[in-house]
Motif scaffolding. Structure first.
Motif, PDB file in Angstrom:
ATOM      1  N   GLU A 182       0.870  -1.055   0.021  1.00 52.68           N
ATOM      2  CA  GLU A 182      -0.072   0.012  -0.011  1.00 52.68           C
ATOM      3  C   GLU A 182       0.706   1.275  -0.023  1.00 52.68           C
ATOM      4  OE1 GLU A 182      -3.822  -1.628   2.226  1.00 52.68           O
ATOM      5  OE2 GLU A 182      -2.877   0.022   3.118  1.00 52.68           O
ATOM      6  N   VAL A 183       1.982   1.240   0.680  1.00 53.71           N
ATOM      7  CA  VAL A 183       2.947   2.268   0.689  1.00 53.71           C
ATOM      8  C   VAL A 183       3.584   2.727  -0.533  1.00 53.71           C
ATOM      9  CG1 VAL A 183       4.830   3.678   1.795  1.00 53.71           C
ATOM     10  CG2 VAL A 183       3.369   1.823   3.224  1.00 53.71           C
ATOM     11  N   TYR A 184       3.746   1.331  -1.140  1.00 55.21           N
ATOM     12  CA  TYR A 184       4.411   1.582  -2.618  1.00 55.21           C
ATOM     13  C   TYR A 184       3.539   2.318  -3.630  1.00 55.21           C
ATOM     14  CZ  TYR A 184       8.502  -1.504  -1.618  1.00 55.21           C
ATOM     15  OH  TYR A 184       9.623  -1.888  -1.307  1.00 55.21           O
ATOM     16  N   GLU A 185       2.094   1.692  -3.464  1.00 52.43           N
ATOM     17  CA  GLU A 185       1.117   2.580  -4.323  1.00 52.43           C
ATOM     18  C   GLU A 185       0.880   3.798  -4.338  1.00 52.43           C
ATOM     19  OE1 GLU A 185      -2.688   0.059  -3.986  1.00 52.43           O
ATOM     20  OE2 GLU A 185      -1.503  -1.663  -4.343  1.00 52.43           O
ATOM     21  N   VAL A 186       1.172   4.284  -2.889  1.00 49.14           N
ATOM     22  CA  VAL A 186       0.766   5.666  -2.566  1.00 49.14           C
ATOM     23  C   VAL A 186       2.064   6.334  -3.123  1.00 49.14           C
ATOM     24  CG1 VAL A 186       0.844   7.535  -0.770  1.00 49.14           C
ATOM     25  CG2 VAL A 186      -0.481   5.304  -0.594  1.00 49.14           C
ATOM     26  N   MET A 187       3.328   5.687  -2.951  1.00 48.47           N
ATOM     27  CA  MET A 187       4.582   6.506  -3.481  1.00 48.47           C
ATOM     28  C   MET A 187       4.445   6.812  -4.786  1.00 48.47           C
ATOM     29  SD  MET A 187       7.734   5.215  -0.905  1.00 48.47           S
ATOM     30  CE  MET A 187       7.548   3.454  -1.325  1.00 48.47           C
ATOM     31  N   LYS A 188       4.084   5.578  -5.666  1.00 49.98           N
ATOM     32  CA  LYS A 188       3.853   5.719  -7.049  1.00 49.98           C
ATOM     33  C   LYS A 188       2.875   6.998  -7.451  1.00 49.98           C
ATOM     34  CE  LYS A 188       5.239   0.990  -8.176  1.00 49.98           C
ATOM     35  NZ  LYS A 188       5.012  -0.422  -8.265  1.00 49.98           N
ATOM     36  N   LEU A 860      -9.424  24.801  -2.840  1.00 49.65           N
ATOM     37  CA  LEU A 860     -10.158  23.487  -2.686  1.00 49.65           C
ATOM     38  C   LEU A 860      -9.266  22.216  -2.036  1.00 49.65           C
ATOM     39  CD1 LEU A 860     -11.467  23.329  -6.421  1.00 49.65           C
ATOM     40  CD2 LEU A 860     -12.718  23.575  -4.412  1.00 49.65           C
ATOM     41  N   ARG A 861     -10.006  21.404  -1.202  1.00 48.33           N
ATOM     42  CA  ARG A 861      -9.368  20.260  -0.541  1.00 48.33           C
ATOM     43  C   ARG A 861     -10.233  19.115  -1.157  1.00 48.33           C
ATOM     44  NH1 ARG A 861      -9.437  24.236   4.345  1.00 48.33           N
ATOM     45  NH2 ARG A 861      -7.415  25.176   3.918  1.00 48.33           N
ATOM     46  N   GLY A 862      -9.876  18.460  -2.031  1.00 46.60           N
ATOM     47  CA  GLY A 862     -10.531  17.342  -2.779  1.00 46.60           C
ATOM     48  C   GLY A 862      -9.895  16.241  -1.952  1.00 46.60           C
ATOM     49  N   GLY A 863     -10.366  14.926  -2.404  1.00 43.87           N
ATOM     50  CA  GLY A 863      -9.691  13.824  -1.646  1.00 43.87           C
ATOM     51  C   GLY A 863     -10.397  13.765  -0.352  1.00 43.87           C
ATOM     52  N   MET A 864      -9.692  12.804   0.564  1.00 43.38           N
ATOM     53  CA  MET A 864     -10.195  12.479   1.875  1.00 43.38           C
ATOM     54  C   MET A 864      -9.640  13.113   2.721  1.00 43.38           C
ATOM     55  SD  MET A 864      -9.378   8.351   1.679  1.00 43.38           S
ATOM     56  CE  MET A 864      -8.092   8.710   0.535  1.00 43.38           C
ATOM     57  N   PRO A 865     -10.422  13.896   3.576  1.00 34.85           N
ATOM     58  CA  PRO A 865      -9.980  14.694   4.726  1.00 34.85           C
ATOM     59  C   PRO A 865      -8.904  13.803   5.587  1.00 34.85           C
ATOM     60  CG  PRO A 865     -12.358  14.191   5.164  1.00 34.85           C
ATOM     61  CD  PRO A 865     -11.838  13.095   3.853  1.00 34.85           C
ATOM     62  N   VAL A 866      -8.212  14.827   6.424  1.00 33.82           N
ATOM     63  CA  VAL A 866      -6.838  14.342   7.030  1.00 33.82           C
ATOM     64  C   VAL A 866      -7.214  13.127   7.960  1.00 33.82           C
ATOM     65  CG1 VAL A 866      -4.978  14.880   8.493  1.00 33.82           C
ATOM     66  CG2 VAL A 866      -5.786  16.511   6.938  1.00 33.82           C
ATOM     67  N   HIS A 867      -8.536  13.356   8.493  1.00 37.23           N
ATOM     68  CA  HIS A 867      -8.594  12.411   9.381  1.00 37.23           C
ATOM     69  C   HIS A 867      -9.155  11.017   8.971  1.00 37.23           C
ATOM     70  CE1 HIS A 867     -12.309  14.618   8.929  1.00 37.23           C
ATOM     71  NE2 HIS A 867     -12.828  13.442   9.134  1.00 37.23           N
ATOM     72  N   GLU A 868      -9.534  11.193   7.757  1.00 44.32           N
ATOM     73  CA  GLU A 868     -10.039   9.922   7.098  1.00 44.32           C
ATOM     74  C   GLU A 868      -8.978   8.967   6.597  1.00 44.32           C
ATOM     75  OE1 GLU A 868     -12.844  10.792   4.131  1.00 44.32           O
ATOM     76  OE2 GLU A 868     -14.331  11.619   5.467  1.00 44.32           O
ATOM     77  N   SER A 869      -9.217   7.780   6.552  1.00 42.01           N
ATOM     78  CA  SER A 869      -8.527   6.852   5.896  1.00 42.01           C
ATOM     79  C   SER A 869      -8.753   6.666   4.498  1.00 42.01           C
ATOM     80  CB  SER A 869      -8.326   5.356   6.501  1.00 42.01           C
ATOM     81  OG  SER A 869      -9.489   4.714   6.326  1.00 42.01           O
ATOM     82  N   ASN A 870      -7.741   5.805   3.731  1.00 47.69           N
ATOM     83  CA  ASN A 870      -8.446   5.704   2.262  1.00 47.69           C
ATOM     84  C   ASN A 870      -9.240   4.421   2.137  1.00 47.69           C
ATOM     85  OD1 ASN A 870      -6.459   3.951   2.828  1.00 47.69           O
ATOM     86  ND2 ASN A 870      -5.339   4.291   0.919  1.00 47.69           N
ATOM     87  N   GLY A 871     -10.097   4.045   3.195  1.00 51.34           N
ATOM     88  CA  GLY A 871     -11.086   2.888   3.143  1.00 51.34           C
ATOM     89  C   GLY A 871     -10.206   1.817   3.702  1.00 51.34           C
ATOM     90  N   MET A 872      -8.945   2.175   4.367  1.00 53.49           N
ATOM     91  CA  MET A 872      -8.139   0.851   4.628  1.00 53.49           C
ATOM     92  C   MET A 872      -8.323   0.935   6.205  1.00 53.49           C
ATOM     93  SD  MET A 872      -4.893   1.295   2.298  1.00 53.49           S
ATOM     94  CE  MET A 872      -4.799   2.795   1.715  1.00 53.49           C
ATOM     95  N   ASP A 873      -8.104  -0.231   6.688  1.00 52.89           N
ATOM     96  CA  ASP A 873      -8.404  -0.142   8.208  1.00 52.89           C
ATOM     97  C   ASP A 873      -6.998   0.635   8.786  1.00 52.89           C
ATOM     98  OD1 ASP A 873      -8.685  -0.583  10.814  1.00 52.89           O
ATOM     99  OD2 ASP A 873      -8.558  -2.726  10.593  1.00 52.89           O
ATOM    100  N   GLY A 874      -6.193   0.381   8.462  1.00 46.54           N
ATOM    101  CA  GLY A 874      -4.932   1.140   8.919  1.00 46.54           C
ATOM    102  C   GLY A 874      -4.324   0.866  10.143  1.00 46.54           C
TER     103      GLY A 874
END
Ligand SMILES: Nc1ncnc2c1ncn2[C@@H]1O[C@H](COP(=O)(O)OP(=O)(O)OP(=O)(O)O)[C@@H](O)[C@H]1O
Length: 879
Positions: A182-188, A860-874
Motif C-alpha cells: 500500500e505504501v508503494y502504491e501511494v509512493m507511485k 479546494l480540498r479534494g480527496g479524503m480529509p486528513v482524519h479519514e483513511s482511504n478506506g483501509m483499516d490502517g
C-alpha cells in the motif's frame, strides 16, 4: 542517548562518473579512506580532506548504503522519536537514486522503500501488546508552494504551527496504510505527480523538494501509554549552477526559487552552527519552515550529501561537501513523543498535589511575613519565606527587611522554553502571548495562502488569456494573411474572369462572323451548286439532244433500213403528181392504157397503203414494246430515284394517255380513209364497167384525185403526226434510256464521256471550286465546332470560376464574420481581465490600507480529509 545522537548525522555518497562527465574529459578527483569516514579531494581549486559520519564510494550498493547509514533511524521512529533523512546535492548527483531508487527492483530500490519495509518488519516483530497505526503523506515544494502529491489539486497548502502539534502542513492528505504494498502504491501515485524536467545535467531532474512522511502511532495496550514517531524523507531539488544546467525561462525561474530555498537552508544551518546567532531564519522559506524540527529541533536527523567524484563538477562537489561539514555540527534535541500511562499520570498528580501544598505553605509564609512588615516589625533575613522552607516546613512569616521578589515560575518556564530555542525568530513572549501569536500567525498564513492561491489562479488565468490573446493574434494574422491571399486570388480570378469574358466575347464575335461567313459561303455554295446543276442539266440536255438525234436516226434507220417508205412515199407522190397532171392536162379523156396504168398504180398504192398499214402495225407493235420497256425502266427507275420516279410517272402517264388516244384515232382515221379510197376505186371500176360518160369519168377522176389528194394530205398529216409521235416516243425512250444510263453510270463517267471540253473544263473548274469550297466549308464547320467546344469549355471554366469566386467570397465573408466574432469575444475577455485586474488592484490597496480583505475563495480540498483513511483499516494489531 549520547550527545552524538543529538547531532545531525551526515553521510556522504559519491556516485560513479556519468557519461557527460567522461565525455567532457572529467576524471575522478576523490580518494576514499579505508575507515569509511574520510575522503580526499585532489581538485584544481581545492585539495584537502573531508570527514563525515560515513563516506560511501561510487561502487556502494543500495542495500549496503541503507544498512550502514539509515537503518538505525527506523528503530528511532518505532521508539517514538521524530526522524528526518534528507538528501542534498547538485542535480544529477544521485539524490533520487539514493532516496527512492527503483522501488520495483530488489537491488536498486532506494532508502524509502527499504525504510518502509523495515518499519513494517519492526512492527511485526514487536510485542503483541503494541498496537500501531501507520499513515503516510507526500508533498513537494515547488516554486515556494506546497503541493500535495497525493491530492495534487491542493497546490498551495499553508504551514501552521501549534504549541502541542508543532509545525505541520495544514490540509495535507494523510493516508493510512497497512502494508508495504500500500505504501508503494501511494509512493507511485505521488511520484507520478512530481514535477520533473530535462536539464543538461539530468534527463529527469527533480524541480521540486519532495517530502515523504511516515507517521507511526503506537499504543501499549498493557499500560495504555502511547508514542508516535514521524519520519520525514526529503529529496531536495538540485543545488545546481544555472549556467551548467542550461536552465532558461521557466527552468531558470525554478532554479532561482530552488536556490532561494536551498540558500535559506544554508542560512538556517549557519545560524544553527555559528554559536552566536539568536535568530534562526526558518520562516525565510517553506523548506526550512517544514524542516524546522529536523534542524535543531525535536528530531534525529541524517543528512545525505550526494556528490560527483568528477573533476568536471569539482566546484559543485566542494560546495556540497562544505555544506555537509557545516551541517555536521547542528545539535538537535530529540525527545520521545509519548503520552504518559495512567500510573505515570497518578504519580505526576501526586507530585503536583504535594507541590500545591508547598505553594500554599509558601503563600501562608509570605502572608505572615507581609503582616509582620506591615505591623512595623522586621523579619531577619534567614527567616524570610522561601519555597524550600515552604516545601519542608510550615510557613513562617518572612523577615520584613528582605524584599519579596520571587520569580514567577510560569513566566520562568515560558522564558526557559523560549530560551531553549534561541534561534526562533518569535520574540520571547508570555505563554498566552505566544499562543496568541501562533494563532494569529496561522490565520495570516492561511490568508496568505488563500491570497497566493487566488493570485496564482489569476496569474494562471492571465497567462491563459495572454496565451489565448497570442492565439487570437496569431489567428488574426493568419486570417489577415488568408484574407490577403484570398483577395489576391480573388483579383487573379477577376482578371481571369475578365479575360475569359473578353475571350468569350471575342469568341462570340468570331462565331458570329464565322456564322455569317458560313451563311454567305453556304449561299455561294448553293448558288454554285445550282449553277453546277444547271450546267450539268444543260450538259445533260445537250447530251440528251445529241443522243436523241442519234437515236432517232438510228431508229429511223432501223425502221426503214432500205428506204422503202421513202421510195413508196415518192411513188405515191409521183402517182399523185401523175393524177394531177392527168387532171390538169387539158381535161382529156383517159385511154384504156392510161386507165390500166392507173389501175396498176392504184394497185401499187393499195400495196403501199397495205405496207403502210403494216408499218403502222409494226410501229404500234414497236410502240407497245417500247411502252413495256419504258414501264420496265420506270419500275427500275422508281427504285433508283424517288424524285425522278414521281416526275417521270406523271409525265409518262400523261403522255401515254395522250399518245394512246392519238394513235388509236390516227389508225381509225387511216382505216376510214382507206375504206373511202377503196370505195372510190370500186366506184370507178363499176362506172368504167358500165361505160360512163367522159364527163362522168372526169368527175370521177377529179373526185378520186381529190380523194387521193385528201388521202395523201391526210396521210401526210397522219405521217407527220406519226413521225411526231414516233419522235416524241423516241425522245421519251431516249430520255428514259439516258436517265437509266445516268442512273446506272457514275456521275464521273458521264463527265468523262462528255465530249464538251469547255464544259468539262468548266466542270473541272467548278469541281475544284466546289472542292475548295467544300474544304473551306469543312474547315469552317470544324472551326465552328471547335469554337463551339472552346466556348463550351470556356463557359464551363467560367461557371467553375464563378462558383469558386462565390465560394471564396462566402469563405471570406465567413472568415470575416468569425474574425469579428472572435474580436468581439476577445474584446469582452480583455475587458473582463481588465475589470478583474482593476478589482484585484483595489482589493490589494484596500488590504494594504487595512480597510478590509477582498473575498478570495478558499483553496479546494479534494480527496479524503486528513482524519479519514482511504478506506483501509490502517490499524495493525500484532498477534
Ligand atoms: N550511486 C549511483 N550509482 C549508479 N548510478 C547512479 C548513482 N547515483 C545516481 N545515479 C544515476 O545518475 C542519474 C542521476 O541521478 P538522480 O536522478 O538520482 O540525480 P538527482 O540528484 O536526483 O538529480 P536532480 O536533482 O536533478 O533530481 C540517474 O540516472 C541515476 O540512476
Amino acid at each position: 542517548m549520547s550527545e552524538n545522537r543529538n547531532n545531525i548525522r551526515v553521510v556522504c555518497r559519491f556516485r560513479p562518473q556519468n557519461s557527460r562527465e567522461i565525455r567532457e574529459g572529467g576524471v575522478p578527483i576523490i580518494s576514499y579512506d579505508e575507515n569509511g569516514e574520510t575522503c580526499r579531494m585532489e581538485g584544481k581549486e581545492f585539495q584537502g580532506n573531508f570527514t563525515f559520519d560515513r563516506i560511501f564510494p561510487p561502487e556502494t550498493h543500495q542495500k549496503f548504503f541503507f544498512d550502514e547509514s539509515i537503518k538505525p533511524i527506523v528503530d528511532d521512529v518505532i521508539g517514538g522519536y521524530n526522524g528526518t533523512v534528507f538528501a542534498y546535492g547538485q542535480t544529477g548527483s544521485g539524490k533520487t537514486h539514493t532516496m527512492m531508487g527503483d522501488m520495483d527492483n530488489e537491488e536498486f530500490k532506494g532508502l524509502i522503500p527499504r525504510i518502509v519495509e523495515q518499519i513494517f518488519h519492526s512492527i511485526i516483530s514487536s510485542p503483541s501488546t503494541m498496537e500501531y497505526t501507520v499513515k503516510v503523506s507526500y508533498m513537494e515544494i515547488y516554486m515556494e508552494k506546497i503541493r500535495d502529491l497525493l491530492n495534487p489539486q491542493n497546490d498551495n497548502l499553508p504551514i501552521h504551527e501549534e504549541k502541542n502539534r508543532g509545525v505541520y502542513v495544514k490540509g495535507l492528505l494523510e493516508v493510512y496504510v497497512s502494508s508495504v504494498q500500500e505504501v508503494y502504491e501511494v509512493m507511485k501515485r505521488g511520484g507520478n505527480a512530481r514535477i520533473v524536467a530535462y536539464t543538461n545535467m539530468n534527463a529527469e531532474s527533480s524541480r521540486s523538494h519532495s517530502i515523504f512522511v511516515i507517521t507511526v502511532n503506537q499504543k501499549n495496550l498493557s499500560d495504555g501509554s502511547v508514542k508516535s514517531g514521524k519520519l520525514s524523507l526529503v529529496d531536495l531539488a538540485g543545488s545546481e549552477k544555472v549556467g551548467k544546467t542550461g536552465a532558461s525561462g521557466q527552468t531558470l525561474e525554478e532554479a532561482k526559487k530552488i536556490n532561494k530555498s536551498l540558500s535559506a537552508l544554508g542560512m538556517v544551518i549557519n545560524a544553527l552552527t555559528d554559536g552566536k546567532s539568536t535568530h534562526i531564519p526558518y520562516r525565510d522559506s517553506k523548506l526550512t519552515r517544514i524542516l524546522q524540527e529536523s534542524l535543531g529541533g525535536n528530531s534525529r536527523t541524517t543528512l545525505i550529501i550526494n556528490c560527483s567524484p568528477s573533476s568536471f563538477n569539482e566546484a559543485e562537489t566542494l560546495g556540497t561537501l562544505r555544506f555537509g561539514m557545516r551541517a555536521k555540527s547542528i545539535k538537535n534535541k530529540a525527545r520521545v513523543n509519548a503520552e504518559l500511562s495512567p500510573a505515570e499520570l497518578k504519580a505526576l498528580l501526586k507530585k503536583a498535589k504535594s507541590e500545591a501544598v508547598s505553594f500554599q505553605q509558601y503563600i501562608s509564609a509570605l502572608e505572615g511575613e507581609v503582616g509582620v512588615w506591615r505591623s512595623g516589625g522586621s523579619v531577619p533575613k534567614e527567616k524570610w519565606a522561601s519555597m524550600d522552607k515552604a516545601g519542608s516546613a510550615p510557613a513562617q512569616p518572612p523577615t520584613p527587611t528582605t524584599p519579596a521578589n520571587p520569580a514567577n515560575p510560569a513566566i520562568e518556564a515560558a522564558k526557559k522554553e523560549m530560551d531553549s530555542r534561541p534561534g526562533t525568530p518569535v520574540p520571547i513572549l508570555e505563554k498566552d502571548e505566544r499562543e496568541e501569536f501562533l494563532k494569529r500567525e496561522n490565520e495570516l498564513t492561511d490568508q496568505i495562502a488563500e491570497k497566493e492561491t487566488a493570485l496564482a489562479a489569476q496569474e494562471k488565468m492571465l497567462s491563459e488569456m495572454k496565451e489565448e490573446l497570442g492565439l487570437y493574434k496569431e489567428q488574426e494574422e493568419t486570417i489577415t494573411k488568408e484574407n490577403k491571399q484570398m483577395a489576391t486570388e480573388l483579383n487573379d480570378l477577376k482578371v481571369q474572369l475578365e479575360k475569359v469574358t473578353y475571350e468569350n466575347k471575342e469568341g462570340s464575335i468570331t462565331m458570329d462572323s464565322l456564322r455569317e461567313a458560313n451563311v454567305e459561303l453556304s449561299t455561294e455554295l448553293d448558288a454554285l451548286k445550282k449553277s453546277l446543276s444547271d450546267l450539268r442539266l444543260a450538259q445533260k440536255e445537250g447530251d440528251k439532244e445529241q443522243k436523241k438525234q442519234e437515236k432517232m436516226a438510228a431508229m429511223l434507220a432501223e425502221l426503214d433500213p432500205s428506204g422503202v417508205i421513202s421510195k413508196k412515199e415518192q411513188q405515191i407522190r409521183d402517182t399523185l403528181h401523175k393524177l394531177e397532171t392527168i387532171g390538169g392536162e387539158n381535161n382529156t379523156t383517159l385511154t384504156v392504157e392510161e386507165l390500166s396504168t392507173l389501175r396498176r398504180e392504184l394497185a401499187d398504192s393499195k400495196n403501199l397503203v397495205a405496207q403502210h398499214e403494216q408499218t403502222i402495225n409494226e410501229l404500234h407493235y414497236e410502240n407497245e414494246h417500247l411502252t413495256r420497256k419504258r414501264d420496265e425502266l420506270e419500275i427500275r427507275l422508281t427504285t433508283l430515284e424517288l424524285e425522278y420516279e414521281e416526275l417521270l410517272d406523271k409525265t409518262i402517264a400523261e403522255e401515254e394517255a395522250n399518245n394512246n388516244i392519238d394513235i388509236t384515232e390516227t389508225i381509225a382515221e387511216l382505216r376510214r380513209a382507206n375504206e373511202e379510197l377503196q370505195n372510190a376505186i370500186n366506184d370507178k371500176e363499176t362506172k368504167s364497167e358500165g361505160q360512163k360518160t367522159v364527163a362522168e369519168k372526169e368527175k370521177d377522176m377529179e373526185r378520186i384525185r381529190k380523194t387521193m389528194a385528201q388521202q395523201l394530205a391526210d396521210f401526210d398529216v397522219m405521217k407527220k403526226a406519226l413521225m411526231r409521235d414516233l419522235q416524241n416516243r423516241c425522245e421519251k425512250v431516249v430520255e428514259l434510256e439516258i436517265s437509266l444510263d445516268e442512273t446506272r453510270e457514275q456521275y464521273n463517267n458521264v463527265l468523262r464521256n462528255s465530249n464538251n471540253k469547255a464544259q468539262q473544263k468548266k466542270m473541272a473548274f467548278l469541281e475544284r471550286n466546289l472542292e475548295q469550297l467544300t474544304n473551306v466549308q469543312k474547315q469552317l464547320v470544324e472551326q465552328n465546332s471547335s469554337l463551339k467546344k472552346e466556348v463550351a469549355i470556356a463557359e464551363r471554366k467560367l461557371l467553375a470560376r464563378n462558383e469558386r469566386i462565390q465560394a471564396l467570397e462566402a469563405l471570406l465573408q465567413d472568415a470575416q464574420e468569425k474574425l469579428t466574432t472572435q474580436n468581439q469575444k476577445f474584446e469582452a475577455q480583455l475587458q473582463a481581465v481588465r475589470e478583474r485586474l482593476e478589482q484585484a488592484r483595489s482589493q490589494k490597496s484596500n488590504s494594504l490600507s487595512g480597510l478590509s480583505f477582498g473575498r478570495i475563495a478558499k483553496p479546494l480540498r479534494g480527496g479524503m480529509p486528513v482524519h479519514e483513511s482511504n478506506g483501509m483499516d490502517g490499524k495493525i494489531r500484532h498477534k
